[in-house]
Design a protein around this motif. Structure first.
Motif, PDB file in Angstrom:
ATOM      1  N   SER A  12       3.028  -2.137   8.446  1.00 43.90           N
ATOM      2  CA  SER A  12       2.520  -1.668   7.163  1.00 43.90           C
ATOM      3  C   SER A  12       1.425  -0.648   7.429  1.00 43.90           C
ATOM      4  O   SER A  12       0.941  -0.515   8.571  1.00 43.90           O
ATOM      5  CB  SER A  12       1.958  -2.824   6.334  1.00 43.90           C
ATOM      6  OG  SER A  12       0.809  -3.368   6.967  1.00 43.90           O
ATOM      7  N   LEU A  13       1.018   0.062   6.399  1.00 43.55           N
ATOM      8  CA  LEU A  13      -0.086   1.011   6.548  1.00 43.55           C
ATOM      9  C   LEU A  13      -1.381   0.287   6.904  1.00 43.55           C
ATOM     10  O   LEU A  13      -2.176   0.786   7.705  1.00 43.55           O
ATOM     11  CB  LEU A  13      -0.267   1.815   5.264  1.00 43.55           C
ATOM     12  CG  LEU A  13       0.712   2.978   5.058  1.00 43.55           C
ATOM     13  CD1 LEU A  13       0.620   3.517   3.646  1.00 43.55           C
ATOM     14  CD2 LEU A  13       0.442   4.079   6.078  1.00 43.55           C
ATOM     15  N   LEU A  64       4.262  13.968  -0.835  1.00 39.79           N
ATOM     16  CA  LEU A  64       4.847  14.211   0.482  1.00 39.79           C
ATOM     17  C   LEU A  64       4.381  13.137   1.447  1.00 39.79           C
ATOM     18  O   LEU A  64       3.185  13.000   1.712  1.00 39.79           O
ATOM     19  CB  LEU A  64       4.418  15.591   1.004  1.00 39.79           C
ATOM     20  CG  LEU A  64       4.489  16.768   0.015  1.00 39.79           C
ATOM     21  CD1 LEU A  64       4.004  18.039   0.684  1.00 39.79           C
ATOM     22  CD2 LEU A  64       5.907  16.940  -0.509  1.00 39.79           C
ATOM     23  N   GLY A  65       5.316  12.369   1.989  1.00 42.43           N
ATOM     24  CA  GLY A  65       4.967  11.347   2.961  1.00 42.43           C
ATOM     25  C   GLY A  65       4.495  11.963   4.265  1.00 42.43           C
ATOM     26  O   GLY A  65       4.926  13.061   4.644  1.00 42.43           O
ATOM     27  N   ALA A  66       3.632  11.261   4.966  1.00 42.17           N
ATOM     28  CA  ALA A  66       3.059  11.793   6.201  1.00 42.17           C
ATOM     29  C   ALA A  66       4.110  12.027   7.282  1.00 42.17           C
ATOM     30  O   ALA A  66       3.924  12.871   8.154  1.00 42.17           O
ATOM     31  CB  ALA A  66       1.985  10.840   6.732  1.00 42.17           C
ATOM     32  N   MET A  67       5.234  11.296   7.232  1.00 39.17           N
ATOM     33  CA  MET A  67       6.263  11.442   8.259  1.00 39.17           C
ATOM     34  C   MET A  67       7.359  12.433   7.866  1.00 39.17           C
ATOM     35  O   MET A  67       8.373  12.553   8.560  1.00 39.17           O
ATOM     36  CB  MET A  67       6.874  10.073   8.567  1.00 39.17           C
ATOM     37  CG  MET A  67       5.906   9.104   9.221  1.00 39.17           C
ATOM     38  SD  MET A  67       5.311   9.671  10.831  1.00 39.17           S
ATOM     39  CE  MET A  67       6.782   9.461  11.831  1.00 39.17           C
ATOM     40  N   VAL A 129      -5.157  14.323  -0.245  1.00 39.33           N
ATOM     41  CA  VAL A 129      -4.552  13.480   0.783  1.00 39.33           C
ATOM     42  C   VAL A 129      -4.889  12.026   0.468  1.00 39.33           C
ATOM     43  O   VAL A 129      -5.948  11.727  -0.083  1.00 39.33           O
ATOM     44  CB  VAL A 129      -5.043  13.844   2.205  1.00 39.33           C
ATOM     45  CG1 VAL A 129      -4.644  15.262   2.563  1.00 39.33           C
ATOM     46  CG2 VAL A 129      -6.552  13.674   2.328  1.00 39.33           C
ATOM     47  N   GLU A 130      -3.961  11.145   0.796  1.00 43.00           N
ATOM     48  CA  GLU A 130      -4.192   9.713   0.618  1.00 43.00           C
ATOM     49  C   GLU A 130      -4.490   9.096   1.982  1.00 43.00           C
ATOM     50  O   GLU A 130      -3.641   9.137   2.881  1.00 43.00           O
ATOM     51  CB  GLU A 130      -2.972   9.045  -0.001  1.00 43.00           C
ATOM     52  CG  GLU A 130      -3.135   7.542  -0.183  1.00 43.00           C
ATOM     53  CD  GLU A 130      -1.856   6.862  -0.636  1.00 43.00           C
ATOM     54  OE1 GLU A 130      -1.721   5.643  -0.389  1.00 43.00           O
ATOM     55  OE2 GLU A 130      -0.986   7.542  -1.221  1.00 43.00           O
ATOM     56  N   VAL A 151      -6.202   6.506   8.456  1.00 45.14           N
ATOM     57  CA  VAL A 151      -4.780   6.845   8.607  1.00 45.14           C
ATOM     58  C   VAL A 151      -4.328   7.651   7.397  1.00 45.14           C
ATOM     59  O   VAL A 151      -4.486   7.215   6.248  1.00 45.14           O
ATOM     60  CB  VAL A 151      -3.920   5.573   8.741  1.00 45.14           C
ATOM     61  CG1 VAL A 151      -2.439   5.934   8.847  1.00 45.14           C
ATOM     62  CG2 VAL A 151      -4.349   4.755   9.954  1.00 45.14           C
ATOM     63  N   LEU A 152      -3.768   8.822   7.652  1.00 41.26           N
ATOM     64  CA  LEU A 152      -3.241   9.669   6.590  1.00 41.26           C
ATOM     65  C   LEU A 152      -1.857   9.165   6.191  1.00 41.26           C
ATOM     66  O   LEU A 152      -0.962   9.051   7.030  1.00 41.26           O
ATOM     67  CB  LEU A 152      -3.164  11.118   7.066  1.00 41.26           C
ATOM     68  CG  LEU A 152      -2.514  12.135   6.127  1.00 41.26           C
ATOM     69  CD1 LEU A 152      -3.314  12.263   4.841  1.00 41.26           C
ATOM     70  CD2 LEU A 152      -2.392  13.488   6.805  1.00 41.26           C
ATOM     71  N   ALA A 153      -1.685   8.861   4.901  1.00 45.98           N
ATOM     72  CA  ALA A 153      -0.415   8.307   4.428  1.00 45.98           C
ATOM     73  C   ALA A 153       0.428   9.332   3.677  1.00 45.98           C
ATOM     74  O   ALA A 153       1.636   9.436   3.905  1.00 45.98           O
ATOM     75  CB  ALA A 153      -0.670   7.099   3.525  1.00 45.98           C
TER      76      ALA A 153
END
Length: 259
Positions: A12-13, A64-67, A129-130, A151-153
């Protein structure tokens, strides 16, 4: 090439955030730049199983997801239609398709590289950014923050009618930029961002009207030169970068004026 003593796939995050509080931990996003280092990593935390590889659209913004890979950004139809091809333009020069299929948005933004095309271009838009620990903060504030263990999510890009344009100068097509300038217009005012100075991209804190003429543009460029620092390296001298900043700013303004 880096080495790692332990590999963990985050569940998980929050799990990734807790693991990342140790100084010996490194997050694995795309791993494209990490593989070029000789770091000795204690724990390598993989974020690939957290569902962060999607692009979602709501009525107010894109999420936009980080991945999300650079290739996804380059090819996403709705994203590029909404922002006049900006996401294709800011990614298409980066190394090659194979690289862009691996490199991720989160890895590029979290690293806040001075040469980052993405950071420069996205600062021209209204983005947040989240972060798992700190929550949502503006990209402008995040770009100025020192590196930490958060952590950037996700990255949120507002759909508010801002029109962007992106210009960069490279010594070779797939090389890192010598200098980059992004600009955007909203309500008759233009925001200008300069990156690859070679320091981190920064917004120029000086008004520039869309209908600016030659004298107003020259005054803006003079203020930009006073505000921002430039330096030389193996790709270009400080003087050349300062000259390019003026030239690319003029080209961005002309493109916005032409619509």
């Amino acid at each position: 090439m880096y080495t790692a003593q332990q590999y963990v796939k985050a569940q998980s995050l929050q799990h990734a955030f807790e693991l990342n509080q140790k100084r010996s931990t490194t997050l694995l996003a795309g791993g494209c730049w990490l593989r070029m280092t000789r770091r000795k990593v204690g724990t390598l935390v993989d974020l690939s199983g957290l569902g962060l590889d999607t692009i979602e659209e709501t009525g107010e913004e894109f999420v936009l997801g980080a991945m999300v890979t650079l290739r996804q950004l380059e090819q996403h139809k709705a994203l590029n239609e909404a922002f006049h091809g900006l996401f294709k333009e800011m990614t298409r020069h980066i190394v090659g398709v194979q690289f862009r299929n691996c490199a991720t948005l989160g890895g590029s933004i979290a690293a806040r590289f001075g040469f980052s095309d993405l950071l420069c271009a996205l600062l021209a838009l209204d983005c947040q950014v989240e972060l798992v620990g700190a929550g949502r903060v503006s990209l402008e504030a995040y770009a100025k923050m020192p590196y930490d263990n958060d952590v950037l999510a996700r990255v949120y890009v507002k759909k508010n009618g801002r029109r962007p344009v992106y210009q960069s100068m490279r010594n070779a097509e797939t090389d890192l930029p010598v200098l980059a300038v992004a600009a955007s217009e909203k309500d008759g005012q233009v925001r200008v961002v300069v990156g690859a100075r070679p320091a981190r991209a920064a917004i120029v804190d000086e008004p520039l009207p869309l209908n600016a003429g030659k004298d107003e543009l020259e005054a803006f460029c003079a203020a930009m030169q006073r505000q921002l620092t430039f330096a030389g390296n193996m790709r270009a001298s400080e003087a050349y970068r300062r000259h390019l900043a003026n030239v690319l700013t003029g080209r961005c303004l002309a493109a916005l004026q032409e619509g």
